[in-house]
Design an enzyme around this catalytic site. Structure first.
Site, mmCIF file in Angstrom:
data_model
loop_
_atom_site.group_PDB
_atom_site.id
_atom_site.type_symbol
_atom_site.label_atom_id
_atom_site.label_comp_id
_atom_site.label_asym_id
_atom_site.label_seq_id
_atom_site.Cartn_x
_atom_site.Cartn_y
_atom_site.Cartn_z
ATOM 1 N N LYS A 106 0.830 -1.211 0.000
ATOM 2 C CA LYS A 106 0.000 0.000 0.000
ATOM 3 C C LYS A 106 0.870 1.268 0.000
ATOM 4 C CE LYS A 106 -3.660 -2.447 -0.292
ATOM 5 N NZ LYS A 106 -4.541 -3.088 0.649
HETATM 6 C C1 PLP Z 1 -5.608 -4.268 0.988
HETATM 7 C C2 PLP Z 1 -7.071 -4.048 1.055
HETATM 8 C C3 PLP Z 1 -7.815 -4.324 2.203
HETATM 9 C C4 PLP Z 1 -7.248 -5.053 3.388
HETATM 10 O O1 PLP Z 1 -6.189 -4.402 3.957
HETATM 11 P P1 PLP Z 1 -5.346 -5.182 5.090
HETATM 12 O O2 PLP Z 1 -4.574 -4.082 5.750
HETATM 13 O O3 PLP Z 1 -4.469 -6.157 4.375
HETATM 14 O O4 PLP Z 1 -6.314 -5.836 5.998
HETATM 15 C C5 PLP Z 1 -9.140 -3.965 2.242
HETATM 16 N N1 PLP Z 1 -9.736 -3.390 1.186
HETATM 17 C C6 PLP Z 1 -9.072 -3.143 0.043
HETATM 18 C C7 PLP Z 1 -9.782 -2.469 -1.087
HETATM 19 C C8 PLP Z 1 -7.722 -3.490 -0.067
HETATM 20 O O5 PLP Z 1 -7.066 -3.282 -1.215
#
Ligand code: PLP
Length: 407
Positions: free
Chosen positions: A188
């Protein structure tokens, strides 16, 4: 096919500052939730402009405690998008509620007109996902929420750095959402390897989420320790184990300081993609917004399949052969076997735009340390795949004939 080095889909941007802070944390004697997590929360709260920020160990956890903290549960329906990661829908199921899918618009974001057709007497909340960092049409979503007395929990997993109109998502002076959930997963825009943050402008919801994130205990260990070394605590409900450790916050503190420059680098690279891809008729660029600021988590290429003789999967394989790492965001929720009992045959989950988009989209490499040269290589590779598989083109037909003859 090429001598160019492999261009990965993602490379993390971890600097010496993050490394030194992790080492200092290890030497400090305090590893789990403590002073660095409290600093990270304060810094993120100031950065986003939200009233409260609570660090948790994932965006999934953030979504879960937001829904649970709002009292959403069995018998309730929650409307979200099919073009999301499974976690968004899983958390609705975790609280015992029923997910309902609304379709997306051509930009990949949930379509408020489709949301409106899904609202029933049982609908309690909407979870918009800012797809790829592109802000959703929040004004339209708030209008529906106000008309129908619905909660709004934003899945901002892609959207640390996204602005809606003039303000960061969740900012107190601008946001009417109940909670905003951010992800700090490894790929991210800001990472702590694993981690998340949930912001809210509601002090009561903040307190409930804080409790739910740590076993249902009224205060966390650091507060007890810092106050006066007290050992006493009380459990008020069966909470979860969702707190973020100081080791992770050590990384997050420095990532957050770089987030504006990361976002600027992503925007520059995205603009370069869009400029260079303008020469190729068989594809469309990733859409941008005039209604705020795209955090450019993803650059989502759209193929015009009727102008190509290969499908998206074959296109991806051709890019792989040319040394380009790509991905697809996302496999729509109705295509996963687990969700089919919820979605099969129900017009309430009919999402033709998301389904057709799915067959055309490819997420290209986009991260702050991607070089201009690498962007050129990615685009030149796309050009060469298109040239070889242009429908009706003499070159394409000859190549296909040759391929058939060889097989
Ligand atoms: C990555 C992601 C999540 C989950 O995030 P985590 O921190 O891995 O729990 C939720 N929603 C979307 C759209 C994502 O891309």
């Amino acid at each position: 096919m090429t001598n160019h080095p492999y261009v990965p889909f993602h490379r993390p941007s971890i600097g010496e500052e993050e490394i030194q802070e992790v080492v200092a944390t290890l030497r400090s004697g305090w590893l789990t939730t403590g002073p660095r997590t409290h600093q990270f929360e304060a810094d993120f709260q100031a950065y986003s402009g939200a009233r409260h920020a609570l660090a948790v160990n994932s965006c999934t956890a953030a979504l879960h405690i937001a829904l649970a903290g709002l009292g959403i549960g069995p018998g309730d329906e929650v409307i979200t998008t099919p073009l999301t990661f499974c976690a968004t829908v899983n958390t609705i199921i975790h609280v015992g509620a029923t997910p309902v899918l609304a379709d997306v618009g051509p930009d990949g974001n949930i379509d408020p007109h489709s949301i409106e057709t899904r609202i029933t007497s049982r609908t309690r909340a909407i979870i918009p996902v800012h797809y790829g960092g592109l802000p959703c049409d929040m004004d339209a979503i708030y209008r529906l929420a106000e008309q129908h007395n619905l909660r709004v929990v934003e899945d901002a997993a892609h959207a640390a750095g996204t602005h809606y109109r003039d303000a960061h998502l969740g900012a107190e002076h601008a946001s009417r959402s109940d909670a905003v959930a951010f992800s700090f997963y490894a790929t991210k825009n800001l990472t702590t390897a694993e981690g998340g943050m949930v912001t809210t402008n509601d002090p009561a919801l903040h307190e409930v989420m804080r409790r739910l994130a740590l076993h249902g205990i009224s205060k966390d260990a650091w507060n007890r320790y810092a106050a006066n070394g007290k050992w006493h605590y009380t459990v008020q409900e069966p909470g979860f184990k969702y707190n973020l450790s100081d080791l992770q916050s050590a990384v997050g503190i420095h990532q957050l300081r770089k987030l504006e420059s990361f976002t600027a680098a992503r925007a520059r690279l995205a603009a370069l993609y869009t400029e260079l891809l303008g020469d190729i008729e068989e594809v469309s660029p990733s859409p941008d917004t005039l209604c705020g600021r795209n955090a450019w988590h993803l650059y989502v290429l759209r193929l015009h399949l009727n102008e190509l003789s290969i499908d998206r999967d074959a296109f991806i394989e051709e890019l792989r052969l040319r040394g380009i790492g790509v991905s697809v965001h996302f496999i729509p929720i109705p295509l996963h076997p687990f969700f089919q009992p919820w979605t099969n045959g129900s017009h309430h989950h009919h999402c033709p735009v998301a389904m057709s988009l799915y067959h055309r989209i490819i997420s290209l490499p986009l991260f702050p340390q991607l070089t201009v040269e690498e962007v050129h290589h990615v685009v030149n590779s796309i050009k060469s795949v298109v040239a070889a598989h242009r429908r009706h083109s003499v070159h394409g037909v000859l190549l296909e004939r040759a391929a058939r003859a060889a097989s």
